[in-house]
Each structure stands twice: as structure tokens, then as C-alpha cells.
Write a protein that holds these residues in place. Structure first.
Motif, PDB file in Angstrom:
ATOM      1  N   GLY A  59      -5.198   3.381   2.045  1.00  0.00           N
ATOM      2  CA  GLY A  59      -4.478   2.962   0.840  1.00  0.00           C
ATOM      3  C   GLY A  59      -3.788   1.621   1.052  1.00  0.00           C
ATOM      4  N   THR A  60      -3.422   1.334   2.274  1.00  0.00           N
ATOM      5  CA  THR A  60      -2.869   0.010   2.557  1.00  0.00           C
ATOM      6  C   THR A  60      -3.925  -1.045   2.255  1.00  0.00           C
ATOM      7  OG1 THR A  60      -1.396   0.904   4.245  1.00  0.00           O
ATOM      8  CG2 THR A  60      -1.901  -1.453   4.378  1.00  0.00           C
ATOM      9  N   ALA A 172      -1.546   6.343  -4.669  1.00  0.00           N
ATOM     10  CA  ALA A 172      -1.855   7.141  -3.470  1.00  0.00           C
ATOM     11  C   ALA A 172      -1.791   8.632  -3.817  1.00  0.00           C
ATOM     12  CB  ALA A 172      -0.887   6.805  -2.346  1.00  0.00           C
ATOM     13  N   CYS A 198      -5.719   7.500  -3.124  1.00  0.00           N
ATOM     14  CA  CYS A 198      -5.956   7.960  -1.753  1.00  0.00           C
ATOM     15  C   CYS A 198      -6.656   9.310  -1.761  1.00  0.00           C
ATOM     16  CB  CYS A 198      -4.646   8.098  -0.983  1.00  0.00           C
ATOM     17  SG  CYS A 198      -3.951   6.512  -0.505  1.00  0.00           S
ATOM     18  N   SER A 209      -9.736   5.708   0.804  1.00  0.00           N
ATOM     19  CA  SER A 209      -9.067   5.365  -0.449  1.00  0.00           C
ATOM     20  C   SER A 209     -10.052   4.589  -1.305  1.00  0.00           C
ATOM     21  CB  SER A 209      -7.845   4.485  -0.175  1.00  0.00           C
ATOM     22  OG  SER A 209      -6.845   5.224   0.478  1.00  0.00           O
TER      23      SER A 209
END
Ligand SMILES: *Cc1c(COP(=O)(O)O)cnc(C)c1O
Length: 338
Positions: A59-60, A172, A198, A209
Motif C-alpha cells: 500500500g505504500t 488500505a 490493500c 495492493s
């Protein structure tokens, strides 16, 4: 017995999910010919009524790709001061997009259209960074899993449209919000330029993700994913988990929410607890009594087999998930009793 409530990322794939992996038809996703990745991307995009999607490792990465494609050097991202994109992505907004942030003080992480409007810089003033995008988080992790009112999101969209700002969702845990509100993912697809979801949180996948957006934006994101070293080959094995999760593991999030509320009511009766945040989804945040340090509490619990996270000097977070069983719930009550 170890009870691991540090995060909803700690789950292991179920037998049925592993079976889906074994059966996956795979190719090379850098050549964009892994059929299972394509199927997952199309499925997720269709759920939200968006043109395209990109399967990524985290997700980052999907948040950072969105910020990278919406901003240019000297841009500014407007977000709540508790946002994951600001607090927990290693300064990526500066590092990847050469941009700054204007952080707002929301209600448990939720900002309003009026706040956004006020935060937009005068684009004719050369002293100021160029306001380029707004990033919202739903559910809001550091706000204790709080849920946005969709009407307010629409109001924020209105402000963004008037001011030519892009609107990104760090989703997320968007499915945790959707199962509670019964809002349609299609309505989310209509207002956001990009959405990150996510699979590795409440949906129970080991990794993954997705970034959703228009064909044009996703094509740009695919280029930057490669630059970041995020081009992966037979990613279809992991995409198979994602397809399985979207088909089978969304509705059950409600069980995690029910459990979180049970833990909350148990906590509110404990002497070591000063105050429990309102619980809307699967995240429980509470403040320790007598100025006890979260690090001490976490260490003491860990010695008793209960893993949780410090979330501020005196704040602790528990997150419920797929692998948290009834037996573990009883064991947790026992740990509190002692
Ligand atoms: C977990 C999380 C992310 C992404 O985290 P990764 O560990 O990089 O997958 C992004 N936003 C929020 C709110 C999260 O909780």
C-alpha cells in the motif's frame, strides 16, 4: 498460545487461498502477460467502476505512485496530520514526488471540505508551494479505524473540482468502511482520481495492493512502479490470492468489527485503561491509565503472549483479523484478568 493483534497484516493464507495459488495460471507481469494479474486488476477496477488497475507489492507503493503521478516538484499534498501517507511512508512525498504536505487537524483523522478549501494556496503567490492534490484515508488507521461520511467526501470532491486538485483515497481498509456503511464502491470510483486498496490487511492475502484509476494514470504509474523496482514476474500466484479474497473475504470483515467492539468493552472495564477511542471497525485504540508508557505495557503483554502495538506515548492499538479465533478471545480475557 500467541495472540497477535499487532495488525491485520499478520494473517496467513487459508487452505482455500493456498489452493487458489497452486491453480493459478501465470505469466510475466513485466511483459504484462500474466493472466491472473490481469484478471485481478480488471476485477478490482470493475468493482469500483474505474478504467484500470495496477497490482503492486504494498500500500505504500500504491499511495506513493499516486502521489508521484499527481504531483510535480514543488507541489503540495493536503491531508490529515494523522495520515499514513504523511506519517508512515518514510517521507516518500518528499523523496519520490519532491513535494511538501499541508497537514490538517481532522476529527479522528477525517478532514472536511471547508478545511480543504481553506488549505489551498493562492496559485499566484510565488512564495507558496502549488496545491495539487488531496489525500483522504478511509478507514482512518490512526483515528482508530474511523469511517468517513460519504457526503463529506462528495463535498471535498466539489472543492477539488473547483480548484483543479486531484483526489486520492488511501483505501488500505476501504472494505472495512464499505461493509459498515453499505456505500457502493462504484460511488467511490466516481469521486476519486486514484484509489489504493490493500489485499494484505483485513482481506487476508499474504502480499499485495492495487492502485485504481484511469487508463492514462495507470499507464504512468506502471512506468514508475518499474523505476521503483516494483516490476514483478510471475506475480499471478499472489494475484490469485487477491481474487480469492475479493470473492470470499469481504463480508466477514463484519466479524472483525464485532470482535473489536467486544475487546473495547472488555478494555473499558480494566483499571489500566483511561479511555477507549470509539470503535467503528477492526481497530481498537486506548489510552493507558496513570501515564503508563505504551512501550512498558506492550512489553508486559508480550511476555504473556499477547502482541499489540504502541501507538503514541500512552496509546495502544489492537487490530482484529481473520486469524483471531474464539479460543484466542477467551485467552485474551484471561490475560486481562491476570
Ligand atoms: C497498512 C497501510 C498502508 C500500506 O501499508 P503497506 O504495509 O505498505 O502495505 C497504507 N495506508 C494505511 C492507512 C495503512 O494502514
Amino acid at each position: 498460545m500467541i495472540i497477535d493483534l499487532r495488525s491485520d497484516t499478520v494473517t496467513k493464507p487459508t487452505g482455500a487461498m493456498l489452493e487458489a495459488m497452486l491453480k493459478a495460471d501465470v505469466g510475466d507481469n513485466v511483459f504484462n502477460d500474466d493472466p491472473t494479474v490481469l484478471q485481478l486488476e480488471q476485477k478490482a477496477a470493475a468493482m469500483f467502476g474505474m478504467e484500470s488497475a495496477l497490482f503492486c507489492v504494498s500500500g505504500t507503493m500504491t499511495n506513493q505512485l499516486a502521489i508521484r503521478i499527481h504531483c510535480s516538484p514543488g507541489s503540495e499534498v493536503i491531508c490529515d496530520k494523522l495520515s499514513h501517507v504523511y506519517l508512515y511512508e518514510g517521507g516518500g512525498i518528499a523523496l519520490n514526488a519532491f513535494s511538501s504536505t499541508k497537514t490538517l487537524e481532522g476529527d479522528r483523522g477525517r478532514i472536511t471540505a471547508a478545511q480543504v478549501e481553506e488549505a489551498i494556496n493562492n496559485k499566484n503567490d510565488i512564495h507558496l508551494p502549488v496545491s495539487r492534490m488531496v489525500s483522504l484515508e478511509n478507514t482512518m488507521n490512526k483515528g482508530g479505524g474511523s469511517i468517513y461520511n460519504f457526503k463529506e467526501i462528495e463535498n471535498i470532491k466539489e472543492v477539488c473540482t473547483q480548484n483543479k486538485l486531484k483526489l486520492h483515497l488511501d483505501g488500505a481498509r476501504i472494505f472495512n468502511a464499505l461493509v459498515e456503511t453499505n456505500d457502493s464502491p462504484l460511488s467511490y470510483g466516481k469521486v476519486f482520481d486514484t484509489i489504493s486498496i490493500c489485499l494484505s490487511k483485513g482481506l487476508g492475502c499474504p502480499v499485495g495492493s492495487l492502485l485504481l484509476g484511469s487508463e492514462e494514470l495507470i499507464t504512468q504509474a506502471r512506468r514508475f512502479r518499474k523505476v521503483m523496482g516494483g516490476g514483478w514476474r510471475q506475480a499471478g500466484f499472489l494475484a490469485a490470492c487477491g481474487i480469492y479474497a475479493l470473492d470470499h473475504q469481504i463480508e466477514r470483515l463484519k466479524e472483525d468489527h464485532k470482535r473489536a467492539k467486544e475487546i473495547g468493552s472488555l478494555l473499558s472495564k480494566q483499571e489500566f485503561v483511561a479511555n477507549v477511542y470509539p470503535i467503528e471497525t477492526n481497530i481498537v485504540i486506548f489510552e493507558l491509565a496513570n501515564k503508563m508508557h505504551a512501550s512498558d505495557f506492550v512489553a508486559q503483554m508480550s511476555a504473556r503472549g499477547l502482541l499489540c502495538s504502541g501507538f503514541g506515548k500512552h496509546l495502544v492499538r489492537f487490530v482484529t483479523h481473520l486469524d483471531f479465533t474464539d479460543v484466542q478471545m477467551e485467552a485474551l480475557e484471561e490475560v486481562f484478568r491476570k
